[in-house]
Design a protein around this motif. Structure first.
Motif, mmCIF file in Angstrom:
data_model
loop_
_atom_site.group_PDB
_atom_site.id
_atom_site.type_symbol
_atom_site.label_atom_id
_atom_site.label_comp_id
_atom_site.label_asym_id
_atom_site.label_seq_id
_atom_site.Cartn_x
_atom_site.Cartn_y
_atom_site.Cartn_z
ATOM 1 N N PRO A 213 0.812 -1.222 0.000
ATOM 2 C CA PRO A 213 0.000 0.000 0.000
ATOM 3 C C PRO A 213 0.843 1.270 0.000
ATOM 4 O O PRO A 213 0.303 2.362 -0.180
ATOM 5 C CB PRO A 213 -0.818 -0.123 1.288
ATOM 6 N N GLY A 214 2.160 1.120 0.221
ATOM 7 C CA GLY A 214 3.056 2.272 0.191
ATOM 8 C C GLY A 214 3.618 2.559 -1.185
ATOM 9 O O GLY A 214 4.458 3.441 -1.339
ATOM 10 N N GLU A 215 3.171 1.816 -2.196
ATOM 11 C CA GLU A 215 3.609 2.037 -3.571
ATOM 12 C C GLU A 215 2.412 2.429 -4.425
ATOM 13 O O GLU A 215 1.263 2.173 -4.075
ATOM 14 C CB GLU A 215 4.259 0.764 -4.124
ATOM 15 N N TYR A 216 2.706 3.056 -5.565
ATOM 16 C CA TYR A 216 1.646 3.498 -6.471
ATOM 17 C C TYR A 216 0.703 2.346 -6.785
ATOM 18 O O TYR A 216 1.169 1.223 -7.003
ATOM 19 C CB TYR A 216 2.275 4.052 -7.766
ATOM 20 N N PRO A 217 -0.619 2.520 -6.744
ATOM 21 C CA PRO A 217 -1.378 3.790 -6.645
ATOM 22 C C PRO A 217 -1.772 4.175 -5.223
ATOM 23 O O PRO A 217 -2.718 4.936 -5.036
ATOM 24 C CB PRO A 217 -2.619 3.482 -7.489
ATOM 25 N N TYR A 218 -1.090 3.621 -4.204
ATOM 26 C CA TYR A 218 -1.319 3.989 -2.796
ATOM 27 C C TYR A 218 -2.775 3.775 -2.359
ATOM 28 O O TYR A 218 -3.358 4.599 -1.657
ATOM 29 C CB TYR A 218 -0.923 5.449 -2.541
ATOM 30 N N THR A 219 -3.367 2.691 -2.790
ATOM 31 C CA THR A 219 -4.742 2.381 -2.400
ATOM 32 C C THR A 219 -4.821 0.948 -1.903
ATOM 33 O O THR A 219 -3.944 0.127 -2.190
ATOM 34 C CB THR A 219 -5.722 2.557 -3.582
ATOM 35 N N MET A 220 -5.905 0.670 -1.167
ATOM 36 C CA MET A 220 -6.185 -0.690 -0.724
ATOM 37 C C MET A 220 -7.602 -1.050 -1.175
ATOM 38 O O MET A 220 -8.574 -0.473 -0.687
ATOM 39 C CB MET A 220 -6.062 -0.797 0.802
ATOM 40 N N VAL A 221 -7.692 -1.970 -2.132
ATOM 41 C CA VAL A 221 -8.996 -2.426 -2.604
ATOM 42 C C VAL A 221 -9.402 -3.641 -1.776
ATOM 43 O O VAL A 221 -8.561 -4.252 -1.104
ATOM 44 C CB VAL A 221 -8.940 -2.793 -4.101
ATOM 45 N N PRO A 222 -10.685 -4.034 -1.768
ATOM 46 C CA PRO A 222 -11.067 -5.264 -1.067
ATOM 47 C C PRO A 222 -10.199 -6.433 -1.518
ATOM 48 O O PRO A 222 -9.986 -6.645 -2.717
ATOM 49 C CB PRO A 222 -12.533 -5.445 -1.463
ATOM 50 N N ILE A 223 -9.668 -7.189 -0.554
ATOM 51 C CA ILE A 223 -8.622 -8.175 -0.850
ATOM 52 C C ILE A 223 -9.086 -9.271 -1.811
ATOM 53 O O ILE A 223 -8.274 -9.828 -2.541
ATOM 54 C CB ILE A 223 -8.074 -8.813 0.446
ATOM 55 N N ARG A 224 -10.393 -9.549 -1.859
ATOM 56 C CA ARG A 224 -10.862 -10.623 -2.738
ATOM 57 C C ARG A 224 -10.915 -10.174 -4.191
ATOM 58 O O ARG A 224 -11.100 -10.998 -5.091
ATOM 59 C CB ARG A 224 -12.213 -11.141 -2.259
ATOM 60 N N GLN A 225 -10.749 -8.869 -4.455
ATOM 61 C CA GLN A 225 -10.572 -8.412 -5.833
ATOM 62 C C GLN A 225 -9.197 -8.814 -6.354
ATOM 63 O O GLN A 225 -8.995 -8.950 -7.569
ATOM 64 C CB GLN A 225 -10.745 -6.899 -5.926
ATOM 65 N N ILE A 226 -8.255 -8.994 -5.440
ATOM 66 C CA ILE A 226 -6.902 -9.412 -5.813
ATOM 67 C C ILE A 226 -6.796 -10.924 -5.800
ATOM 68 O O ILE A 226 -6.212 -11.533 -6.712
ATOM 69 C CB ILE A 226 -5.869 -8.784 -4.855
ATOM 70 N N ASP A 227 -7.356 -11.561 -4.778
ATOM 71 C CA ASP A 227 -7.323 -13.027 -4.663
ATOM 72 C C ASP A 227 -8.689 -13.494 -4.174
ATOM 73 O O ASP A 227 -8.976 -13.443 -2.977
ATOM 74 C CB ASP A 227 -6.227 -13.453 -3.684
ATOM 75 N N PRO A 228 -9.572 -13.978 -5.072
ATOM 76 C CA PRO A 228 -10.923 -14.423 -4.689
ATOM 77 C C PRO A 228 -10.923 -15.565 -3.684
ATOM 78 O O PRO A 228 -11.950 -15.815 -3.040
ATOM 79 C CB PRO A 228 -11.545 -14.868 -6.020
ATOM 80 N N GLY A 229 -9.796 -16.246 -3.517
ATOM 81 C CA GLY A 229 -9.732 -17.352 -2.583
ATOM 82 C C GLY A 229 -9.582 -16.919 -1.136
ATOM 83 O O GLY A 229 -9.667 -17.749 -0.217
ATOM 84 N N LEU A 230 -9.358 -15.632 -0.905
ATOM 85 C CA LEU A 230 -9.198 -15.144 0.461
ATOM 86 C C LEU A 230 -10.542 -15.060 1.173
ATOM 87 O O LEU A 230 -11.596 -14.977 0.543
ATOM 88 C CB LEU A 230 -8.520 -13.770 0.460
ATOM 89 N N SER A 231 -10.496 -15.062 2.491
ATOM 90 C CA SER A 231 -11.696 -15.094 3.323
ATOM 91 C C SER A 231 -12.477 -13.783 3.247
ATOM 92 O O SER A 231 -11.897 -12.695 3.349
ATOM 93 C CB SER A 231 -11.291 -15.359 4.774
ATOM 94 N N THR A 232 -13.804 -13.907 3.102
ATOM 95 C CA THR A 232 -14.646 -12.714 3.164
ATOM 96 C C THR A 232 -14.644 -12.128 4.578
ATOM 97 O O THR A 232 -14.773 -10.915 4.763
ATOM 98 C CB THR A 232 -16.091 -13.045 2.758
ATOM 99 N N GLY A 233 -14.492 -13.001 5.586
ATOM 100 C CA GLY A 233 -14.418 -12.519 6.958
ATOM 101 C C GLY A 233 -13.191 -11.655 7.170
ATOM 102 O O GLY A 233 -13.258 -10.580 7.772
ATOM 103 N N LEU A 234 -12.023 -12.123 6.655
ATOM 104 C CA LEU A 234 -10.795 -11.336 6.777
ATOM 105 C C LEU A 234 -10.926 -10.043 5.986
ATOM 106 O O LEU A 234 -10.430 -8.994 6.414
ATOM 107 C CB LEU A 234 -9.602 -12.151 6.291
#
Length: 578
Positions: A213-234
């Motif tokens: 998150p400290g590199e361009y574009p300096y944003t944090m999107v919902p993690i499952r947009q990056i890896d759908p296998g990650l927990s919705t709870g997390l």
């Protein structure tokens, strides 16, 4: 720069360099006499600008770390402050930083990240429970060491600060871009515990996604947009941690830790919620009508059940001992956090050995800060609604902190809790106490004197800008004598241990500060009269239990040493010959 093979301070042999930053170098060293390895952090005067400013910051950092004791924090062993260099000797933490782990293997397994997050949440909660609270402000993968055993250690307290109640915002805006909360950039109020929760959320995000998150574009999107296998709870947890508005984040590490420990339940709830959303919407109108009629009755029955369950756990606690007894009291608190009996039972249990250890005190604070059963407020907030019970708990905890915290008591902690007693007393609260009116008055008076002593205790021997003492030994003596007089009639039953501790403190102060009392105008007769009163009253206490026996034995030693010290001070004999 330290030379490999050289010996520092006559005992630390430099083995090799293990790290280097912008203004410091870290070495691995061996104390050959103790056969133990340490890390030595060196900051040289010729290696940084404004060395005096940096040096002062290092002193603040090391002084802060010396007071901390937690399995996920390094310990400061030694500080060597020379003209051209500043050396910090600390635990050698074997392992790699989580930044290095990300660089070598990318996104880390979700299950491991959650375990690390729980440990980091625990250590942040420990820092926030200090008095005053310590705000870390720079949580990021580079500042977390992953040890070979799989546990993590938080390092580098260069940006940490103590929370100040009266301060509007931080004097310096510090943190790391991408991980820092919005308020760390200034103009949005003072950083607090919720700031560290934001930084931890950003760190978890980086670890499970591999996206910095400290590199361009300096944003944090919902993690499952990056890896759908990650927990919705997390995903929900990270989103709540990193809300721009602090009031919408988790309000404490205890609250966050609870969700981390139950993230899979959040996951299940989310999946079930999506699947049943349509059906629940259709049924909601009918259910609302039914539940509205039943809610009042249900709440009454729920409260009755809570009270009965709480009483059952308290009764179970009285039949058990040790950790099982504490667990029963915690369960009682979880069911009814406004019932002071469970808190007092918990406190009595940890005080059975006559000492309040730091770890026991921190566990008690954690219990007060917990939000059991998913409640919106901490347990302490519910206890406060029972004003009489809260006052009694604060009084008992304040007295225990004053006399029994660690080896010498903690006057500052005592003052914090006793101030609650005085505030309620000044407001005219008629708190319920088992004693008669005479003893109730003595109880309130004792709280006042203990608070008064505790509030200026650290000012003794300190001077203000004009060179005058900020606290008087004459006043200190008068307060001790008032306290002795206030406690004279309370030398039996459960108060006997408290009275003996008071006597131990007074004789200890005579032994330590007889010369200062003398210089403040306290006569030999006054001090000997106090010792005589103490001996007379303590002789009348029956040593029925082990604690009373230990305290009476300690008092006997203290009394003899105090009398010997008076002979030295008032006979003119040099202290070296005593």
């Amino acid at each position: 720069m330290l030379q490999i093979g050289s010996v520092v301070d006559g005992k630390y042999k430099i083995l090799n360099m293990i790290g280097q930053g912008g203004m410091s170098t870290v070495y691995l060293a061996m104390n050959e006499r103790a056969n133990k390895q340490w890390a030595i952090k060196e900051v040289r005067k010729d290696g940084v600008q404004n060395f005096d400013v940096v040096r002062q910051g290092l002193i603040v950092e090391t002084d802060m770390l010396k007071k901390l004791h937690h399995p996920n924090l390094p310990s400061i062993i030694d500080v060597i402050d020379a003209d051209d260099t500043f050396l910090i000797v600390m635990d050698y933490i074997e392992g790699i930083s989580l930044k290095q782990a990300l660089r070598e293997t990318g996104a880390q397994p979700q299950e491991l990240v959650i375990e690390w997050a729980k440990e980091l949440c625990d250590v942040l909660g420990y820092l926030h429970s200090r008095i005053p609270a310590i705000i870390y402000r720079d949580m990021k993968p580079a500042n977390v060491i992953l040890k070979p055993d799989g546990h993590v250690t938080l390092i580098d307290f260069g940006t940490a600060r103590e929370y100040k109640n009266a301060q509007v915002e931080d004097t310096q805006c510090l943190g790391t871009r991408g991980y820092a909360a919005p308020e760390q950039y200034g103009g949005r109020g003072q950083t607090d515990a919720r700031t560290d929760i934001y930084c931890l959320g950003a760190t978890i995000y980086h670890l499970v996604t591999g996206q910095n998150p400290g590199e361009y574009p300096y944003t944090m999107v919902p993690i499952r947009q990056i890896d759908p296998g990650l927990s919705t709870g997390l995903e929900q947890i990270i989103l709540k941690c990193t809300q721009p508005d602090p009031s919408r984040r988790y309000q404490s590490c205890a609250e966050l830790l609870y969700d981390l420990e139950h993230y899979d339940e959040l996951d299940i709830s989310h999946r079930r919620g999506q699947k049943r959303k349509l059906g629940l919407f259709a049924a909601s109108a009918l259910l609302t009508l039914i539940l509205t009629g039943a809610s009042v009755f249900g709440r009454v029955m729920e409260k009755k059940t809570e009270n009965q369950g709480c009483d059952a756990y308290i009764q179970a606690a009285e039949r058990t001992s040790g950790s099982e007894r504490i667990d029963n009291y915690k369960s009682a608190i979880s069911l009814n956090p406004s019932n002071e009996a469970a808190y007092l039972g918990y406190l009595d249990t940890v005080m059975e050995d006559g000492r309040l250890e730091d770890s026991e005190y921190q566990m008690l604070l954690q219990c007060l800060n917990d939000r059991d059963g998913g409640r919106s407020n901490a347990n302490e907030a519910y206890l406060k609604t029972n004003e009489a019970g809260y006052v009694k708990f604060c009084y008992e905890l304040g007295v225990d902190c004053y006399y029994s915290y660690g080896d010498n008591g903690n006057k500052a902690y005592a003052a914090k809790w006793l101030s609650v007693v005085l505030e309620k007393d000044a407001a005219g609260l008629h708190y319920s106490m088992p004693e008669d009116e005479r003893n109730k008055a003595a109880w309130a008076e004792r709280a006042d004197i203990l608070y008064h002593i505790g509030s200026y205790y650290n000012q003794l021997d300190q001077v203000d800008k004009s060179g005058d003492s900020t606290a008087s030994y004459a006043t200190y003596w008068m307060d001790l004598m008032e306290l002795l007089d206030n406690d004279r009639g309370r030398t039996d039953g459960s108060d006997s241990a408290t009275f003996l501790r008071l006597c131990i403190e007074i004789t200890g102060q005579i032994q330590t500060n007889a010369s200062k009392f003398k210089n403040a105008g306290i006569t030999e007769d006054e001090m000997r009269t106090a010792i005589g009163t103490i001996r007379e009253k303590s002789d009348g206490i029956e040593a029925g239990g082990e604690l009373q026996k230990e305290l009476k034995a300690q008092l006997a030693v203290n009394t003899e040493l105090a009398e010997e010290k008076l002979l030295v001070v008032f006979s003119g004999t040099s202290e070296g010959g005593s």
